[in-house]
Design a protein around this motif. Structure first.
Motif, PDB file in Angstrom:
ATOM      1  N   ILE A  24      -7.973  28.239 -13.549  1.00 48.92           N
ATOM      2  CA  ILE A  24      -9.029  27.704 -12.692  1.00 48.92           C
ATOM      3  C   ILE A  24      -8.620  26.352 -12.117  1.00 48.92           C
ATOM      4  O   ILE A  24      -8.178  25.463 -12.839  1.00 48.92           O
ATOM      5  N   SER A  25      -8.777  26.222 -10.803  1.00 52.59           N
ATOM      6  CA  SER A  25      -8.514  24.964 -10.109  1.00 52.59           C
ATOM      7  C   SER A  25      -9.699  24.668  -9.197  1.00 52.59           C
ATOM      8  O   SER A  25      -9.891  25.358  -8.187  1.00 52.59           O
ATOM      9  N   GLY A  26     -10.493  23.666  -9.570  1.00 55.03           N
ATOM     10  CA  GLY A  26     -11.649  23.328  -8.748  1.00 55.03           C
ATOM     11  C   GLY A  26     -12.614  24.482  -8.631  1.00 55.03           C
ATOM     12  O   GLY A  26     -13.121  24.998  -9.627  1.00 55.03           O
ATOM     13  N   ASN A  27     -12.848  24.934  -7.391  1.00 59.67           N
ATOM     14  CA  ASN A  27     -13.800  26.022  -7.143  1.00 59.67           C
ATOM     15  C   ASN A  27     -13.137  27.384  -7.062  1.00 59.67           C
ATOM     16  O   ASN A  27     -13.765  28.342  -6.612  1.00 59.67           O
ATOM     17  N   PHE A  28     -11.879  27.459  -7.490  1.00 56.15           N
ATOM     18  CA  PHE A  28     -11.153  28.710  -7.344  1.00 56.15           C
ATOM     19  C   PHE A  28     -10.599  29.194  -8.685  1.00 56.15           C
ATOM     20  O   PHE A  28     -10.169  28.393  -9.517  1.00 56.15           O
ATOM     21  N   VAL A  29     -10.646  30.507  -8.871  1.00 58.47           N
ATOM     22  CA  VAL A  29     -10.048  31.150 -10.033  1.00 58.47           C
ATOM     23  C   VAL A  29      -8.769  31.812  -9.556  1.00 58.47           C
ATOM     24  O   VAL A  29      -8.801  32.797  -8.815  1.00 58.47           O
ATOM     25  N   ASN A  30      -7.641  31.245  -9.939  1.00 53.98           N
ATOM     26  CA  ASN A  30      -6.356  31.737  -9.449  1.00 53.98           C
ATOM     27  C   ASN A  30      -5.939  33.003 -10.195  1.00 53.98           C
ATOM     28  O   ASN A  30      -6.298  33.192 -11.363  1.00 53.98           O
TER      29      ASN A  30
END
Length: 350
Positions: free
Chosen positions: A279-285
């Motif tokens: 998870i990076s900020g508002n995104f789930v990689n």
């Protein structure tokens, strides 16, 4: 990567409500769950602890992976119609399961939970596969705002009391429950923020201790969330953490470890490292080559929850059904060590 920027636990602007969850509402609520054989799963954690993210990840795996081997659908509203505001709580539960979980699976962190009152996400879980025909369990996951488990900003010196919907279960529910204390390994606010979160969680342990009427058959879990913040994907500590590594970590924690480890008279207490995703900020990689390991964290958690919900009324550990995922089953112990006598480490087999 650690989900320091996770916004799922951050409160949105809320409308003031005059709703009162009284003893009558509590009685109807408890009676409904008891009569319908619902197993409550209470999840406690402060803002940015990873509490909501854990639910999103676990339910996302359960609903979106063919390897999960279960059929998950929304259950009946645990709040009967006689309870005021039951409809809006049920809508919030449906939104979490039918909107937020798919968004998480598609790589988007959904906005924070904004409902004014705690709600429960009811699940009917049908377990498929050989020997499991007709095996089902009913769960209800507590969801709400992390700030409810923090200090009261109006006084600056007191902790908030748990909501009456929660204390109703602790005081009046006659059957075993599962309780997850979501304790982060790192905080975006550094050591001070980490200790604040752990101190608030220790207060949750204390309130559980004070309110619970019959803890002798309950199942308690200290979840070491954001484990990847301490042990990044690809390292041995992430891929295959050992019990001594977990113990070394928690022994450095103030407040929560002392509160949890000294809690007596409980059916079972367990410790689990957990990572919700990349998870990076508002995104789930996409997890890429680490998918198997991230999936395994959810399989360990689901093994624990479903095992608790389907354990026979005897409460004996020997009577627990076979784990849903044998590859993520705790290893068979020999002679218990001093540590094993007061806590189990949920690590599973390789």
């Amino acid at each position: 990567m650690p989900d320091f920027d996770d916004t799922s636990d951050r409160p949105l602007v809320r409308k003031k409500s005059n709703f009162n969850f009284d003893d009558k509402a509590g009685g109807d609520f408890i009676r409904f769950m008891d009569e319908n054989h619902v197993h409550p799963v209470l999840v406690f954690g402060t803002r940015l602890s990873g509490k909501s993210t854990m639910l999103l990840s676990a339910l996302g795996y359960a609903m979106g992976s063919a390897d999960a081997g279960i059929n998950v659908r929304i259950g009946e509203d645990p709040f009967p119609a006689t309870v005021e505001d039951a409809q809006s709580r049920y809508l919030a539960a449906k939104e979490f399961l039918n909107v937020k979980v798919p968004a998480f699976n598609h790589g988007d962190m959904p906005p924070a939970t904004s409902i004014e009152h705690p709600f429960f996400i009811p699940l009917d879980i049908e377990i498929r596969g050989p020997g499991n025909t007709g095996r089902t369990c009913k769960l209800a996951f507590l969801e709400g705002q992390g700030e409810w488990f923090e200090m009261d900003t109006s006084t600056g010196v007191d902790f908030r009391e748990m909501k009456p919907e929660v204390t109703a279960i602790l005081k009046r529910f006659p059957n075993p429950i599962s309780v997850i204390f979501v304790s982060p390994c790192r905080s975006p606010d550094g050591r001070v923020g980490l200790e604040y979160s752990h101190r608030c969680l220790a207060n949750c342990v204390d309130q559980y201790r004070r309110h619970r009427n019959d803890p002798a058959r309950d199942h308690l879990l200290l979840m070491m969330s954001k484990w990847d913040a301490r042990h990044p994907p690809g390292t041995d500590g992430f891929n295959d953490p050992a019990a001594d590594l977990l113990l070394k970590e928690v022994q450095d924690w103030r407040f929560i470890w002392n509160a949890f480890s000294t809690l007596n008279g409980i059916g079972s207490k367990s410790l689990l490292p957990y990572s919700a995703g990349m998870i990076s900020g508002n995104f789930v990689n996409p997890p890429g080559v680490h998918k198997r390991v991230f999936d395994r964290y959810n399989r360990l958690l689901l093994n624990w929850i479903i095992g608790n919900a389907t354990q026979p009324a005897t409460g004996n550990a020997a009577d627990r059904p076979s784990p849903l995922y044998p590859d993520a089953a705790p290893p068979t112990k020999g002679k218990p060590s001093a540590l094993d006598r007061f806590i189990d480490f949920i690590l599973g087999t390789k």
